[in-house]
Design a protein around this motif. Structure first.
Motif, PDB file in Angstrom:
ATOM      1  N   SER A  82       3.071  12.396   6.810  1.00 18.61           N
ATOM      2  CA  SER A  82       1.621  12.400   6.567  1.00 18.61           C
ATOM      3  C   SER A  82       0.879  11.669   7.678  1.00 18.61           C
ATOM      4  N   ALA A  83       1.448  10.559   8.143  1.00 18.43           N
ATOM      5  CA  ALA A  83       0.812   9.790   9.215  1.00 18.43           C
ATOM      6  C   ALA A  83       0.743  10.636  10.486  1.00 18.43           C
ATOM      7  N   PHE A  84       1.820  11.363  10.759  1.00 19.33           N
ATOM      8  CA  PHE A  84       1.853  12.236  11.933  1.00 19.33           C
ATOM      9  C   PHE A  84       0.764  13.303  11.817  1.00 19.33           C
ATOM     10  N   LYS A  85       0.685  13.893  10.652  1.00 19.64           N
ATOM     11  CA  LYS A  85      -0.279  14.983  10.455  1.00 19.64           C
ATOM     12  C   LYS A  85      -1.718  14.470  10.604  1.00 19.64           C
ATOM     13  N   ARG A  86      -1.988  13.283  10.100  1.00 17.40           N
ATOM     14  CA  ARG A  86      -3.348  12.743  10.167  1.00 17.40           C
ATOM     15  C   ARG A  86      -3.685  12.234  11.568  1.00 17.40           C
ATOM     16  N   GLY A  87      -2.647  12.026  12.401  1.00 20.40           N
ATOM     17  CA  GLY A  87      -2.913  11.571  13.771  1.00 20.40           C
ATOM     18  C   GLY A  87      -3.355  10.131  13.855  1.00 20.40           C
ATOM     19  N   VAL A  88      -2.799   9.267  13.007  1.00 20.11           N
ATOM     20  CA  VAL A  88      -3.164   7.848  13.086  1.00 20.11           C
ATOM     21  C   VAL A  88      -2.613   7.228  14.365  1.00 20.11           C
ATOM     22  N   LYS A  89      -3.238   6.148  14.805  1.00 23.88           N
ATOM     23  CA  LYS A  89      -2.823   5.467  16.030  1.00 23.88           C
ATOM     24  C   LYS A  89      -2.005   4.215  15.729  1.00 23.88           C
ATOM     25  N   ILE A  90      -1.847   3.918  14.464  1.00 25.26           N
ATOM     26  CA  ILE A  90      -1.089   2.749  14.025  1.00 25.26           C
ATOM     27  C   ILE A  90      -0.336   3.136  12.754  1.00 25.26           C
ATOM     28  N   ILE A  91       0.947   2.801  12.675  1.00 33.52           N
ATOM     29  CA  ILE A  91       1.663   3.011  11.414  1.00 33.52           C
ATOM     30  C   ILE A  91       2.046   1.649  10.836  1.00 33.52           C
ATOM     31  N   GLY A  92       2.412   1.635   9.565  1.00 36.67           N
ATOM     32  CA  GLY A  92       2.693   0.357   8.927  1.00 36.67           C
ATOM     33  C   GLY A  92       3.791   0.449   7.891  1.00 36.67           C
ATOM     34  N   ALA A  93       4.112  -0.714   7.343  1.00 37.03           N
ATOM     35  CA  ALA A  93       5.035  -0.797   6.219  1.00 37.03           C
ATOM     36  C   ALA A  93       4.494  -1.846   5.256  1.00 37.03           C
ATOM     37  N   THR A  94       4.805  -1.667   3.985  1.00 35.99           N
ATOM     38  CA  THR A  94       4.239  -2.522   2.942  1.00 35.99           C
ATOM     39  C   THR A  94       5.327  -2.906   1.951  1.00 35.99           C
ATOM     40  N   SER A  95       5.445  -4.196   1.682  1.00 36.37           N
ATOM     41  CA  SER A  95       6.335  -4.628   0.620  1.00 36.37           C
ATOM     42  C   SER A  95       5.493  -5.051  -0.577  1.00 36.37           C
ATOM     43  N   HIS A  96       5.871  -4.561  -1.744  1.00 39.31           N
ATOM     44  CA  HIS A  96       5.054  -4.825  -2.933  1.00 39.31           C
ATOM     45  C   HIS A  96       5.943  -4.929  -4.158  1.00 39.31           C
ATOM     46  N   TYR A  97       5.412  -5.545  -5.200  1.00 36.49           N
ATOM     47  CA  TYR A  97       6.113  -5.561  -6.477  1.00 36.49           C
ATOM     48  C   TYR A  97       5.970  -4.197  -7.137  1.00 36.49           C
ATOM     49  N   VAL A  98       7.030  -3.782  -7.819  1.00 39.12           N
ATOM     50  CA  VAL A  98       7.014  -2.481  -8.462  1.00 39.12           C
ATOM     51  C   VAL A  98       6.303  -2.575  -9.808  1.00 39.12           C
ATOM     52  N   THR A  99       5.336  -1.694 -10.005  1.00 39.89           N
ATOM     53  CA  THR A  99       4.686  -1.540 -11.302  1.00 39.89           C
ATOM     54  C   THR A  99       4.825  -0.072 -11.699  1.00 39.89           C
ATOM     55  N   GLU A 100       4.271   0.258 -12.841  1.00 36.51           N
ATOM     56  CA  GLU A 100       4.424   1.655 -13.272  1.00 36.51           C
ATOM     57  C   GLU A 100       3.661   2.622 -12.382  1.00 36.51           C
ATOM     58  N   GLU A 101       2.630   2.132 -11.709  1.00 38.38           N
ATOM     59  CA  GLU A 101       1.865   3.021 -10.841  1.00 38.38           C
ATOM     60  C   GLU A 101       2.583   3.152  -9.500  1.00 38.38           C
ATOM     61  N   LEU A 102       2.906   4.354  -9.096  1.00 37.12           N
ATOM     62  CA  LEU A 102       3.678   4.591  -7.873  1.00 37.12           C
ATOM     63  C   LEU A 102       3.000   3.955  -6.648  1.00 37.12           C
ATOM     64  N   ASP A 103       3.730   3.082  -5.978  1.00 39.13           N
ATOM     65  CA  ASP A 103       3.235   2.407  -4.771  1.00 39.13           C
ATOM     66  C   ASP A 103       1.906   1.692  -5.014  1.00 39.13           C
ATOM     67  N   GLY A 104       1.664   1.326  -6.258  1.00 43.22           N
ATOM     68  CA  GLY A 104       0.384   0.708  -6.591  1.00 43.22           C
ATOM     69  C   GLY A 104       0.478  -0.761  -6.966  1.00 43.22           C
TER      70      GLY A 104
END
Lengths: 284, 284, 284, 284
Positions: B207-229
């Motif tokens: 998705s990042a490639f398709k959108r053509g972003v100039k910066i990519i990232g990574a995120t660490s988070h606690y898991v809740t029922e909401e996907l990646d939320g």
């Protein structure tokens, strides 16, 4: 409502924090910020605390007096207490470069800086129109080989007359005389256009180019007698490549210098910087 | 010498800090670290404090009991007190990607992580040799459409049996069932390979490639029922250009994922993370 | 299909690019990558070009011969032509630190590095188990004050025997003798744990701590006779504060060292680095 | 001496580079910069080339005509040729925020930007004094619900009258009508105060605060009909913590917005940006 900021530095020993927070509580203050740092190797204790006092009878001077006898004398503290109402007064020293000047005055104008700028001093007339646009008094004090002492005397008179609390050298490009450093210890902020301690002294972008570094930087520090050797307040860097010429480095560096100097000024004006052993403790 | 860490969360009101520091002083503790945060909009108070007790008669359990009645009940605190001797136990869930696994085990081996890893769980056998090399028990629990409940049951049994305190999903690539989230609230750490909330869900590098972003990232988070939320613990980014293909993004992303996950694990293991309103307060 | 990479360095003059691209076209090659750099002050020209040749009759050796007489001799080029099939052979020199070793071998294993590692040399036996795990031959060659020449001789024999193309010092912690530098000019890659040219020599994290910098760095460079003075390939930095102790700096630095060294190794192995005037041109 | 910049976009096929460089050589030009990119998945070819022509008889128009028939028609190129003498004309659209305005005009004044600013348009009068200080004509064109078409018509007339090449929305805060987008495709540069595609639309700092991100960003992109969905030119980010309030994020964001927008403007003005598939190729 009164709001004060307390800075404390002393040898570490038990119960300092409890004693101080207790003292605040007894004075009916509410602590809204507390941060502390212990250099365990050197056994040095540092604290920054903000407290609010809603009682109408609160008197900062009485509080200070009580703080001194109840706490500071016992723990042998170096301490400072500021009322949040009193904005520090900053003198701006400039020369011919305008980028840091525009940046600082733009932030000043927008209310981003918690300080007052009573005047600008420059050894050249070039940037007077900018000072005029921002309606800040501009003093032209030329500095030559022969008039250094007179120039410093003129500058010091202006500083005292206006009750200046700290000085910012926004690419001022002149050596500050010992007499002024002694009067404003850890109160003169310089921006050096390199990632210190690399490339001390003149023409750091030229040296960076010659060495072929892949990252350049800028450093804001307090001025001491040692050239570019004072306590570092803030640094930042940006990537460069072989394809960047010296003018490219200078242009990229301007953006660094602006932001690094502005951040250092904000930290100092907000009383978030403490100095010891030629280093800074930053409570941010 | 005993050393404890105290985490406090309650509604903000005057004198919390003084009361707590006083309590420590009365118990003959020396505060070596204190940090606090007030969300003034929500009126929420958070504090993290480390204290040392040199008296031989100090008893953590008695201290906790006294803390509860003297402070916690009165201020209606949510609170936790940890002895610095007790290292948290972390279960590692992996699948087929090895980069986060190598990274975490390398840090674990070198003593950089203040925790214990009793075992590794994977839905595939591929990475068992790595677990073997590092001499950590490896449980292969396949997960299919049809056995999800059984698999979760097996996992939960292992977690309980070993007294696991928190779970790290090192690119585990499976949805965690509600039953496990409920048992380990804000105790399951995931690494998502995008700069959340951008690119939630599967194939974020595509998705990042398709959108053509100039910066990519990574995120660490606690898991809740909401996907990646869930509450974000740590994020980091790196620059990319039009010339980077999707495999390039994936390769660059691996370095981000490793460091972001390792930092999140360290913050959690050192009890430096507090959660409220689906956000984290990080005392670092 | 054949794919080659061409590196060219010569004095700048008109028509170099047209001559080279023409030559490729006449040989029925398709240029898939071209990048060039002109140092206009020094009048130096650099180019990197990748070309594909689909004709079955293409012969790299004949192409090289023709390139030499048609172009290189006329433009007085320094040049190298690599077939993309031939992976460079890298010798890994290590000592007792394992973080760069784990990192490089993890990347090697996952196919991220376009090179071969025929063996690892160490002056200590400590890390042999890691080499064993990754199934890479490990040679223990102790280095003492008295056996330096013998050790270097042993090392050189191994290097020649295995046709090593470049050497990576993954925190090897020993001075490389002139004899080896002369044999492998701009082919020995070191990782120095500071932001060069700041903090040259031993214990840079200690020096950084003492100076109170707000950012630390790591630098990968080619080894020359001047200590930490060779051409810089890659640098990176990370923020630190007054609260970071020397062990903290060392731990944070490890992550920098790993990534900076890995990037430098990749750039070198992919033939993207050219050297002149003790600086690098990086075609990335 | 004449200097031109050539931008080429076409389907990839063999010999494009050789044909173009040959053509330059035959016209007695010296190539001083060449960069190219092939999207191998889409089979698209992009090139940027700078060439100098010392012959006095060189005529850009004749060169263009010859380029068209000799190369462009054959390879079915989309192409543009610019003389380096012709600076692009940029219209500045502003509203009430002054930080990007001060930043761009400061750079313009110092000669950092290779462009002309014939005028500034604003829907409010607030920032007219800044335009006056920098001696740039200021047009106040109010925009209300009811006069949108008239306002756009007035704006378009001014743009055409002054031969404007591209438009910069320096926090203009108004939706650009389709009629203007169609007239200036990929020539209207916006600064959005988030790390797109996260937090599209209004109040991104509020959304970032709510989500509890640890990094905020800014994005400069070309305006298309899809809100905040156009090709991304430049992005940058900065770290934040739980302790930053929404006003803190806004203040930190201002520094990002200034630098990201300035970089995007420079890239566009230097003809270093090409657009396809809603993405940018940046030759920097």
């Amino acid at each position: 409502m009164n709001k004060i900021t307390i800075l404390i530095h002393c040898k570490d020993r038990p119960n300092i924090i409890a004693s101080v927070t207790n003292f605040i509580a007894k004075n009916e203050g509410n602590i809204v910020y507390i941060d502390q740092f212990v250099d365990r190797e050197q056994n040095e204790f540092f604290m920054r605390l903000e407290s609010e006092f809603t009682d109408e009878s609160f008197c900062t001077e009485a509080f200070k007096e009580s703080f001194k006898t109840t706490l500071a004398d016992i723990f042998k503290m170096k301490w400072r207490i500021y009322s949040s109402e009193s904005k520090p007064k900053m003198a701006l020293f400039i020369s011919k470069y305008d980028h840091c000047l525009y940046d600082l005055l733009g932030r000043y104008n927008s209310g981003e800086l918690n300080l007052e700028i009573p005047f600008i001093i420059s050894n050249h007339k070039d940037l007077k129109p900018i000072a005029d646009n921002f309606k800040i008094p501009f003093y032209h004090i030329p500095v030559t080989k022969d008039n250094k002492e007179d120039a410093a005397k003129n500058q010091l008179e202006l500083l005292e007359e206006h009750g200046i609390n700290f000085i910012v050298l926004a690419r001022y490009m002149q050596i500050i005389p010992k007499s002024m450093i002694d009067k404003y210890p850890n109160k003169i902020i310089n921006i050096h256009h390199s990632f210190l301690p690399a490339f001390i002294g003149a023409k750091p972008y030229h040296s960076a180019f010659k060495r072929g570094v892949k990252i350049i930087g800028a450093t804001s520090h307090y001025v001491t007698e040692e050239l570019d050797g004072g306590p570092i307040i803030e640094q930042d860097v940006t990537r460069v490549t072989h394809a960047h010429s010296i003018p490219d480095l200078i242009a990229k560096g301007r953006d660094l210098e602006k932001i690094v100097l502005a951040n250092a000024v904000k930290l100092h004006a907000d009383r978030k910087v403490m100095v010891y052993n030629n280093k800074t403790v930053i409570f941010s």
